[in-house]
Design a protein around this motif. Structure first.
Motif, PDB file in Angstrom:
ATOM      1  N   PHE A  39     -13.059  -7.072   5.059  1.00  0.00           N
ATOM      2  CA  PHE A  39     -13.684  -5.889   5.660  1.00  0.00           C
ATOM      3  C   PHE A  39     -12.675  -5.167   6.549  1.00  0.00           C
ATOM      4  CE2 PHE A  39     -17.236  -4.327   8.709  1.00  0.00           C
ATOM      5  CZ  PHE A  39     -17.297  -3.106   8.081  1.00  0.00           C
ATOM      6  N   ARG A  40     -11.974  -5.911   7.382  1.00  0.00           N
ATOM      7  CA  ARG A  40     -10.982  -5.322   8.285  1.00  0.00           C
ATOM      8  C   ARG A  40      -9.875  -4.620   7.497  1.00  0.00           C
ATOM      9  NH1 ARG A  40      -9.917  -4.451  13.812  1.00  0.00           N
ATOM     10  NH2 ARG A  40      -7.854  -3.544  13.767  1.00  0.00           N
ATOM     11  N   ARG A  41      -9.382  -5.278   6.440  1.00  0.00           N
ATOM     12  CA  ARG A  41      -8.302  -4.696   5.646  1.00  0.00           C
ATOM     13  C   ARG A  41      -8.772  -3.424   4.934  1.00  0.00           C
ATOM     14  NH1 ARG A  41      -4.786  -8.955   2.402  1.00  0.00           N
ATOM     15  NH2 ARG A  41      -3.305  -7.224   2.448  1.00  0.00           N
ATOM     16  N   ALA A  42      -9.986  -3.441   4.430  1.00  0.00           N
ATOM     17  CA  ALA A  42     -10.515  -2.249   3.753  1.00  0.00           C
ATOM     18  C   ALA A  42     -10.617  -1.085   4.728  1.00  0.00           C
ATOM     19  CB  ALA A  42     -11.871  -2.553   3.124  1.00  0.00           C
ATOM     20  N   VAL A  43     -11.172  -1.316   5.904  1.00  0.00           N
ATOM     21  CA  VAL A  43     -11.300  -0.249   6.905  1.00  0.00           C
ATOM     22  C   VAL A  43      -9.917   0.247   7.321  1.00  0.00           C
ATOM     23  CG1 VAL A  43     -12.068   0.296   9.259  1.00  0.00           C
ATOM     24  CG2 VAL A  43     -13.574  -0.978   7.703  1.00  0.00           C
ATOM     25  N   ASP A  44      -8.986  -0.678   7.571  1.00  0.00           N
ATOM     26  CA  ASP A  44      -7.634  -0.279   7.964  1.00  0.00           C
ATOM     27  C   ASP A  44      -6.982   0.593   6.894  1.00  0.00           C
ATOM     28  OD1 ASP A  44      -7.863  -1.651  10.356  1.00  0.00           O
ATOM     29  OD2 ASP A  44      -6.605  -3.341   9.741  1.00  0.00           O
ATOM     30  N   GLU A  45      -7.156   0.248   5.628  1.00  0.00           N
ATOM     31  CA  GLU A  45      -6.565   1.028   4.537  1.00  0.00           C
ATOM     32  C   GLU A  45      -7.219   2.409   4.398  1.00  0.00           C
ATOM     33  OE1 GLU A  45      -3.918   0.664   2.442  1.00  0.00           O
ATOM     34  OE2 GLU A  45      -3.402  -0.987   3.769  1.00  0.00           O
ATOM     35  N   LEU A  46      -8.524   2.502   4.652  1.00  0.00           N
ATOM     36  CA  LEU A  46      -9.194   3.800   4.588  1.00  0.00           C
ATOM     37  C   LEU A  46      -8.750   4.698   5.745  1.00  0.00           C
ATOM     38  CD1 LEU A  46     -12.797   2.761   3.497  1.00  0.00           C
ATOM     39  CD2 LEU A  46     -11.053   3.869   2.094  1.00  0.00           C
ATOM     40  N   VAL A  47      -8.482   4.100   6.889  1.00  0.00           N
ATOM     41  CA  VAL A  47      -8.091   4.840   8.093  1.00  0.00           C
ATOM     42  C   VAL A  47      -6.629   5.284   8.043  1.00  0.00           C
ATOM     43  CG1 VAL A  47      -7.622   4.490  10.570  1.00  0.00           C
ATOM     44  CG2 VAL A  47      -9.822   3.807   9.607  1.00  0.00           C
ATOM     45  N   GLN A  48      -5.778   4.483   7.430  1.00  0.00           N
ATOM     46  CA  GLN A  48      -4.328   4.631   7.526  1.00  0.00           C
ATOM     47  C   GLN A  48      -3.810   6.060   7.346  1.00  0.00           C
ATOM     48  OE1 GLN A  48      -1.970   4.999   4.730  1.00  0.00           O
ATOM     49  NE2 GLN A  48      -0.348   5.123   6.248  1.00  0.00           N
ATOM     50  N   PRO A  49      -4.227   6.824   6.316  1.00  0.00           N
ATOM     51  CA  PRO A  49      -3.657   8.173   6.164  1.00  0.00           C
ATOM     52  C   PRO A  49      -4.035   9.136   7.292  1.00  0.00           C
ATOM     53  CG  PRO A  49      -4.793   7.486   4.158  1.00  0.00           C
ATOM     54  CD  PRO A  49      -5.110   6.487   5.219  1.00  0.00           C
ATOM     55  N   TRP A  50      -5.059   8.812   8.057  1.00  0.00           N
ATOM     56  CA  TRP A  50      -5.582   9.744   9.060  1.00  0.00           C
ATOM     57  C   TRP A  50      -5.219   9.344  10.479  1.00  0.00           C
ATOM     58  CZ3 TRP A  50      -6.361  12.903   5.497  1.00  0.00           C
ATOM     59  CH2 TRP A  50      -6.848  12.474   4.273  1.00  0.00           C
ATOM     60  N   ALA A  51      -4.621   8.172  10.644  1.00  0.00           N
ATOM     61  CA  ALA A  51      -4.254   7.704  11.984  1.00  0.00           C
ATOM     62  C   ALA A  51      -3.311   8.722  12.617  1.00  0.00           C
ATOM     63  CB  ALA A  51      -3.604   6.331  11.892  1.00  0.00           C
ATOM     64  N   GLY A  52      -3.621   9.123  13.834  1.00  0.00           N
ATOM     65  CA  GLY A  52      -2.785  10.075  14.551  1.00  0.00           C
ATOM     66  C   GLY A  52      -3.102  11.529  14.258  1.00  0.00           C
ATOM     67  N   LEU A  53      -3.944  11.795  13.260  1.00  0.00           N
ATOM     68  CA  LEU A  53      -4.361  13.168  12.977  1.00  0.00           C
ATOM     69  C   LEU A  53      -5.700  13.431  13.664  1.00  0.00           C
ATOM     70  CD1 LEU A  53      -3.536  13.429   9.176  1.00  0.00           C
ATOM     71  CD2 LEU A  53      -2.167  14.213  11.108  1.00  0.00           C
ATOM     72  N   LYS A  54      -5.997  14.666  13.899  1.00  0.00           N
ATOM     73  CA  LYS A  54      -7.263  15.027  14.549  1.00  0.00           C
ATOM     74  C   LYS A  54      -8.372  15.087  13.511  1.00  0.00           C
ATOM     75  CE  LYS A  54      -9.999  16.614  17.774  1.00  0.00           C
ATOM     76  NZ  LYS A  54     -11.063  15.689  18.034  1.00  0.00           N
ATOM     77  N   ILE A  55      -9.193  14.069  13.498  1.00  0.00           N
ATOM     78  CA  ILE A  55     -10.396  14.037  12.673  1.00  0.00           C
ATOM     79  C   ILE A  55     -11.567  14.069  13.650  1.00  0.00           C
ATOM     80  CG2 ILE A  55     -11.771  12.722  11.015  1.00  0.00           C
ATOM     81  CD1 ILE A  55      -9.095  13.846   9.884  1.00  0.00           C
ATOM     82  N   ASP A  56     -12.434  15.067  13.496  1.00  0.00           N
ATOM     83  CA  ASP A  56     -13.547  15.208  14.438  1.00  0.00           C
ATOM     84  C   ASP A  56     -14.720  14.297  14.098  1.00  0.00           C
ATOM     85  OD1 ASP A  56     -12.452  17.469  16.042  1.00  0.00           O
ATOM     86  OD2 ASP A  56     -12.545  18.489  14.106  1.00  0.00           O
TER      87      ASP A  56
END
Length: 181
Positions: A39-56
């Motif tokens: 579960f943690r790895r799946a969430v981390d992989e979904l988040v990875q491209p957006w880390a540091g970008l402004k997602i509201d």
């Protein structure tokens, strides 16, 4: 994502034969959700491209999209918006009809859930024919959201849903694919 990670995550998904009807191979992510590491790895992989970008906001489609989307929103420090089936939300809503494999349904969000121009990522567990996701993109755009991407744990590419979203100029991120239906 590396092939090793995709294989590792794929091993955590249970396949149920002939559910909900004969000939269907149902891809059950509850086993992935129940394994803390997967579960943690799946969430981390979904988040990875957006880390540091402004997602509201992260918008999750009912119901497994609520589980995954909530975790993704938390990791991105973004708000979470539930996209519900018609009649489930208590306040003023905006609604859209969308196509299912065997008919039409409706989904809705609270009218004040997203402000015009907010950057939104759609999240669900699986993309198949894409009817629900296509409806969600249209609904988000109808209320003024900038749909940055749609993210799914599983893609069933033979059914064409991810291609439909890409044709709508929505980048699609998936973590694994399964052949067939």
């Amino acid at each position: 994502m590396t092939p090793e990670l995709a294989h590792d995550l794929k091993a955590s998904v249970r396949t149920i034969v002939d559910y909900p009807k004969p000939g269907i191979l149902f891809r059950d992510i509850t086993t992935l959700l129940g394994d803390a590491r997967s579960f943690r790895r799946a969430v981390d992989e979904l988040v990875q491209p957006w880390a540091g970008l402004k997602i509201d906001k992260v918008a999750g489609m009912e119901a497994r999209g609520f589980i995954i989307g909530g975790a993704v929103a938390h990791q991105l420090s973004a708000g979470f918006v539930p996209i519900r089936k018609k009649g489930k939300l208590p306040h003023t809503t905006v609604r859209i009809a969308y196509s299912l494999e065997y008919g039409i349904d409706e989904m809705e969000v609270h009218a004040d859930a997203i402000k015009p121009g907010e950057r939104v990522i759609l999240v669900d567990d699986l993309i198949a024919t894409g009817g629900t996701a296509e409806g969600a993109v249209k609904l988000m755009r109808q209320i003024g959201a900038e749909v940055m991407a749609a993210c799914f744990i599983i893609d069933l590419p033979d059914l064409g849903g991810a291609a439909k979203l890409r044709a709508m100029n929505v980048p699609v991120r998936t973590l694994m694919t399964f052949d067939g239906h």
